[in-house]
Write a protein that holds these residues in place. Structure first.
Motif, short mmCIF file in Angstrom:
data_model
loop_
_atom_site.label_atom_id
_atom_site.label_comp_id
_atom_site.label_asym_id
_atom_site.label_seq_id
_atom_site.Cartn_x
_atom_site.Cartn_y
_atom_site.Cartn_z
N PRO A 160 0.80 -1.23 0.00
CA PRO A 160 0.00 0.00 0.00
C PRO A 160 0.83 1.28 0.00
N SER A 161 1.96 1.29 0.71
CA SER A 161 2.77 2.51 0.74
C SER A 161 3.37 2.79 -0.64
N LEU A 162 3.76 1.74 -1.35
CA LEU A 162 4.29 1.93 -2.69
C LEU A 162 3.18 2.30 -3.67
N ARG A 163 1.98 1.75 -3.44
CA ARG A 163 0.84 2.13 -4.27
C ARG A 163 0.58 3.63 -4.14
N ALA A 164 0.64 4.11 -2.91
CA ALA A 164 0.40 5.54 -2.66
C ALA A 164 1.43 6.39 -3.40
N SER A 165 2.68 5.94 -3.38
CA SER A 165 3.72 6.68 -4.11
C SER A 165 3.44 6.66 -5.61
N ALA A 166 3.01 5.52 -6.10
CA ALA A 166 2.68 5.42 -7.53
C ALA A 166 1.49 6.33 -7.86
N HIS A 167 0.50 6.38 -6.97
CA HIS A 167 -0.65 7.27 -7.19
C HIS A 167 -0.19 8.72 -7.27
N ARG A 168 0.68 9.12 -6.34
CA ARG A 168 1.17 10.51 -6.36
C ARG A 168 1.89 10.80 -7.67
N TRP A 169 2.71 9.85 -8.11
CA TRP A 169 3.45 10.03 -9.36
C TRP A 169 2.48 10.19 -10.53
N VAL A 213 0.60 13.62 -10.51
CA VAL A 213 1.42 14.72 -11.05
C VAL A 213 1.32 14.74 -12.57
N ARG A 214 1.33 13.56 -13.17
CA ARG A 214 1.20 13.50 -14.63
C ARG A 214 -0.19 13.90 -15.07
N GLY A 215 -1.19 13.76 -14.18
CA GLY A 215 -2.56 14.14 -14.49
C GLY A 215 -2.76 15.64 -14.56
N GLU A 216 -1.73 16.38 -14.19
CA GLU A 216 -1.84 17.83 -14.28
C GLU A 216 -2.05 18.29 -15.72
N SER A 217 -1.77 17.40 -16.66
CA SER A 217 -2.01 17.77 -18.06
C SER A 217 -3.49 18.00 -18.31
N VAL A 218 -4.35 17.35 -17.50
CA VAL A 218 -5.79 17.60 -17.62
C VAL A 218 -6.08 19.07 -17.31
N SER A 219 -5.46 19.57 -16.25
CA SER A 219 -5.64 20.97 -15.90
C SER A 219 -5.08 21.88 -16.98
N ALA A 220 -3.96 21.47 -17.56
CA ALA A 220 -3.38 22.27 -18.64
C ALA A 220 -4.33 22.32 -19.83
N ALA A 221 -4.92 21.18 -20.17
CA ALA A 221 -5.87 21.15 -21.29
C ALA A 221 -7.08 22.01 -20.98
N ALA A 222 -7.54 21.95 -19.74
CA ALA A 222 -8.68 22.79 -19.36
C ALA A 222 -8.30 24.26 -19.43
N GLY A 223 -7.07 24.57 -19.05
CA GLY A 223 -6.60 25.95 -19.14
C GLY A 223 -6.57 26.45 -20.57
N ILE A 224 -6.16 25.58 -21.48
CA ILE A 224 -6.14 25.96 -22.89
C ILE A 224 -7.57 26.19 -23.38
N SER A 225 -8.50 25.34 -22.93
CA SER A 225 -9.88 25.53 -23.37
C SER A 225 -10.43 26.87 -22.89
N MET A 226 -9.92 27.35 -21.76
CA MET A 226 -10.36 28.66 -21.26
C MET A 226 -10.01 29.77 -22.24
N LEU A 227 -8.92 29.59 -22.97
CA LEU A 227 -8.51 30.61 -23.93
C LEU A 227 -9.50 30.73 -25.08
N PHE A 228 -10.19 29.63 -25.38
CA PHE A 228 -11.09 29.60 -26.53
C PHE A 228 -12.56 29.80 -26.16
N ASP A 229 -12.88 29.72 -24.89
CA ASP A 229 -14.27 29.84 -24.48
C ASP A 229 -14.35 30.79 -23.29
#
Length: 185
Positions: free
Chosen positions: A66-75, A78-94
């Motif tokens: 479980p402790s290693l799973r949690a580390s993998a989840h955190r990792w 962090v990569r899921g931040e691209s979702v926020s980046a994509a949403a940020g880009i959509s803000m530019l167009f709408d």
């Protein structure tokens, strides 16, 4: 019968993946161990096999603890931040979206899927109007979508249709229900 909660499903996936990795590592190691001595194996093949077994065992350990799973989840988060980046880009167009959270919430609220048995060859060939496609769809939750299907209008419609129907038949046979698909138009 209640539907499994996302957390339960995630834990089950970790467990299954860990077991799969252990089986793969053991089978590769056993296959080499029982191979006849007369087989000529290049040193590079042995190195690759050892590396594969070691990596598989390491990943199985991540899945098991479980402790290693949690580390993998955190990792992964962090990569899921691209979702926020994509949403940020959509803000530019709408101009409706003044904040990333608003864009994400809007996307989640407007998500729709279509049952695979309702998809027609016309939907895959681009011959269906946007309104007709919308009428085939239904509101969906991200976790309720079984597949995200992206396709090009340049791809041969008959081949796309055949591939989708083949996958659909396998899905229905395995799960006993029609898959819900997000279909890129």
């Amino acid at each position: 019968e209640r539907a499994p909660q996302p957390e339960e499903t995630l834990q089950r996936l970790w467990d299954l993946n860990g077991a799969r990795l252990l089986v793969l590592a053991a089978s590769h190691a056993a296959a080499y161990a029982v191979a006849p001595a007369r087989l000529r194996v290049r040193p590079a093949d042995i190195s690759s096999l050892v590396a594969y077994v070691v990596v598989s065992l390491a990943l199985a350990a991540v899945c098991a603890r479980p402790s290693l799973r949690a580390s993998a989840h955190r990792w992964l988060i962090v990569r899921g931040e691209s979702v926020s980046a994509a949403a940020g880009i959509s803000m530019l167009f709408d101009s409706r979206f003044k904040h990333v959270d608003t864009a994400i919430a809007s996307a989640v609220a407007s998500l729709r899927g279509v049952r695979a048995d309702r998809i027609t060859p016309a939907a895959l060939s681009g011959q269906m109007s946007q309104n007709a496609a919308y009428l085939l769809s239904q509101p969906a939750h991200v976790c309720g979508i079984d597949a995200f299907v992206c396709h090009s209008s340049r791809d041969p419609p008959a081949l796309k249709w055949a591939a989708l129907q083949s996958w659909r038949a396998q899905f229905v046979a395995a799960r006993g229900r029609e898959p819900l698909i997000w279909l890129d138009r």
